[in-house]
Write a protein that holds these residues in place. Structure first.
Motif, mmCIF file in Angstrom:
data_model
loop_
_atom_site.group_PDB
_atom_site.id
_atom_site.type_symbol
_atom_site.label_atom_id
_atom_site.label_comp_id
_atom_site.label_asym_id
_atom_site.label_seq_id
_atom_site.Cartn_x
_atom_site.Cartn_y
_atom_site.Cartn_z
ATOM 1 N N GLY A 71 -9.700 5.134 -25.420
ATOM 2 C CA GLY A 71 -9.978 3.740 -25.729
ATOM 3 C C GLY A 71 -10.240 3.573 -27.220
ATOM 4 O O GLY A 71 -10.574 4.536 -27.911
ATOM 5 N N VAL A 72 -10.045 2.355 -27.719
ATOM 6 C CA VAL A 72 -10.295 2.111 -29.136
ATOM 7 C C VAL A 72 -11.152 0.856 -29.316
ATOM 8 O O VAL A 72 -11.102 -0.069 -28.520
ATOM 9 N N LEU A 73 -11.921 0.893 -30.362
ATOM 10 C CA LEU A 73 -12.778 -0.206 -30.780
ATOM 11 C C LEU A 73 -12.274 -0.676 -32.133
ATOM 12 O O LEU A 73 -12.019 0.145 -33.015
ATOM 13 N N ARG A 74 -12.105 -1.976 -32.309
ATOM 14 C CA ARG A 74 -11.675 -2.525 -33.596
ATOM 15 C C ARG A 74 -12.908 -3.062 -34.336
ATOM 16 O O ARG A 74 -13.695 -3.803 -33.753
ATOM 17 N N VAL A 75 -13.050 -2.667 -35.600
ATOM 18 C CA VAL A 75 -14.134 -3.167 -36.451
ATOM 19 C C VAL A 75 -13.474 -3.838 -37.648
ATOM 20 O O VAL A 75 -12.862 -3.180 -38.482
ATOM 21 N N GLY A 76 -13.597 -5.151 -37.697
ATOM 22 C CA GLY A 76 -12.935 -5.931 -38.738
ATOM 23 C C GLY A 76 -13.598 -5.801 -40.097
ATOM 24 O O GLY A 76 -14.723 -5.301 -40.218
ATOM 25 N N PRO A 77 -12.916 -6.280 -41.138
ATOM 26 C CA PRO A 77 -13.483 -6.253 -42.488
ATOM 27 C C PRO A 77 -14.828 -6.986 -42.529
ATOM 28 O O PRO A 77 -14.970 -8.077 -41.978
ATOM 29 N N GLY A 78 -15.811 -6.358 -43.142
ATOM 30 C CA GLY A 78 -17.141 -6.952 -43.255
ATOM 31 C C GLY A 78 -17.978 -6.867 -41.998
ATOM 32 O O GLY A 78 -19.142 -7.257 -41.998
ATOM 33 N N ALA A 79 -17.424 -6.359 -40.911
ATOM 34 C CA ALA A 79 -18.159 -6.254 -39.641
ATOM 35 C C ALA A 79 -18.794 -4.880 -39.497
ATOM 36 O O ALA A 79 -18.500 -3.954 -40.258
ATOM 37 N N SER A 80 -19.667 -4.753 -38.506
ATOM 38 C CA SER A 80 -20.288 -3.462 -38.214
ATOM 39 C C SER A 80 -20.425 -3.315 -36.708
ATOM 40 O O SER A 80 -20.318 -4.290 -35.968
ATOM 41 N N ASP A 81 -20.643 -2.103 -36.273
ATOM 42 C CA ASP A 81 -20.874 -1.825 -34.861
ATOM 43 C C ASP A 81 -21.782 -0.617 -34.755
ATOM 44 O O ASP A 81 -21.680 0.317 -35.556
ATOM 45 N N THR A 82 -22.661 -0.644 -33.768
ATOM 46 C CA THR A 82 -23.590 0.460 -33.514
ATOM 47 C C THR A 82 -23.479 0.833 -32.039
ATOM 48 O O THR A 82 -23.465 -0.049 -31.181
ATOM 49 N N ARG A 83 -23.406 2.106 -31.762
ATOM 50 C CA ARG A 83 -23.319 2.599 -30.383
ATOM 51 C C ARG A 83 -24.218 3.817 -30.235
ATOM 52 O O ARG A 83 -24.440 4.563 -31.198
ATOM 53 N N THR A 84 -24.703 4.029 -29.029
ATOM 54 C CA THR A 84 -25.444 5.248 -28.703
ATOM 55 C C THR A 84 -24.717 5.939 -27.561
ATOM 56 O O THR A 84 -24.349 5.295 -26.575
ATOM 57 N N ILE A 85 -24.481 7.224 -27.730
ATOM 58 C CA ILE A 85 -23.852 8.027 -26.673
ATOM 59 C C ILE A 85 -24.790 9.158 -26.312
ATOM 60 O O ILE A 85 -25.629 9.571 -27.107
ATOM 61 N N ARG A 86 -24.640 9.654 -25.097
ATOM 62 C CA ARG A 86 -25.459 10.771 -24.625
ATOM 63 C C ARG A 86 -24.553 11.846 -24.037
ATOM 64 O O ARG A 86 -23.583 11.534 -23.351
ATOM 65 N N VAL A 87 -24.889 13.081 -24.325
ATOM 66 C CA VAL A 87 -24.164 14.234 -23.802
ATOM 67 C C VAL A 87 -25.200 15.163 -23.190
ATOM 68 O O VAL A 87 -26.249 15.416 -23.792
#
Length: 161
Positions: A71-87
């Motif tokens: 899967g892919v996530l798009r992050v546009g110009p000037g935008a941000s994204d934060t994610r937390t993953i667990r393993v």
């Protein structure tokens, strides 16, 4: 990165300060297939790499009926994204080409450190990524040489297990 007896939690943040959109691999269900976890877990020498990135086609894998996708996530110009993953702290190997190897890839028996690597691919996107959406609207791309070479990888410093 926070390591407990049960798991490894990684919070990552992308701030896109460029004028180009970024594509970030994320492990999500698509095309009726569910990933085995929230990140790939692969050997990195004597250490372990937890990854959300594109992988090159390994020399040991000759053929697969369908190239692995993510899967892919798009992050546009000037935008941000934060994610937390667990393993899980038990660290089971998980490689996108896993089924194509002669013998599934393994991890070091007693890894010393762990790193997290995130891949980010800027526009323009190569047709070799095979970007498409499944019936549920989930966008995904194919792993392979071009996807691997076009991404920028950002990795943490090694953290002791």
């Amino acid at each position: 990165m926070a390591i407990t007896d049960a798991d490894i939690a990684i919070t990552w943040r992308v701030v896109n300060g460029s004028s180009l959109e970024l594509l970030i691999p994320t492990l999500v269900s698509h095309k009726g297939v569910s990933p085995e976890g929230e990140a790939y877990v692969v050997a990195a020498g004597r250490n372990v790499e937890i990854a959300q990135r594109f992988f090159d086609w390994p020399d040991e894998v000759e053929e697969m009926a369908t190239p692995p996708s993510v899967g892919v996530l798009r992050v546009g110009p000037g935008a941000s994204d934060t994610r937390t993953i667990r393993v899980s702290r038990s660290l089971a190997a998980y490689h996108p080409f896993g089924g194509g190897f002669r013998g599934y890839p393994t991890l070091p028996s007693r890894p010393e450190d762990v790193v997290f690597c995130l891949g980010m691919t800027p526009e323009p996107y190569s047709p070799a990524l095979g970007l498409e959406k499944d019936d549920n609207g989930v966008e995904f791309a194919r792993h392979g040489r071009i996807a691997y070479e076009q991404q920028h990888r950002s990795c943490t410093e090694p953290v002791a297990l």
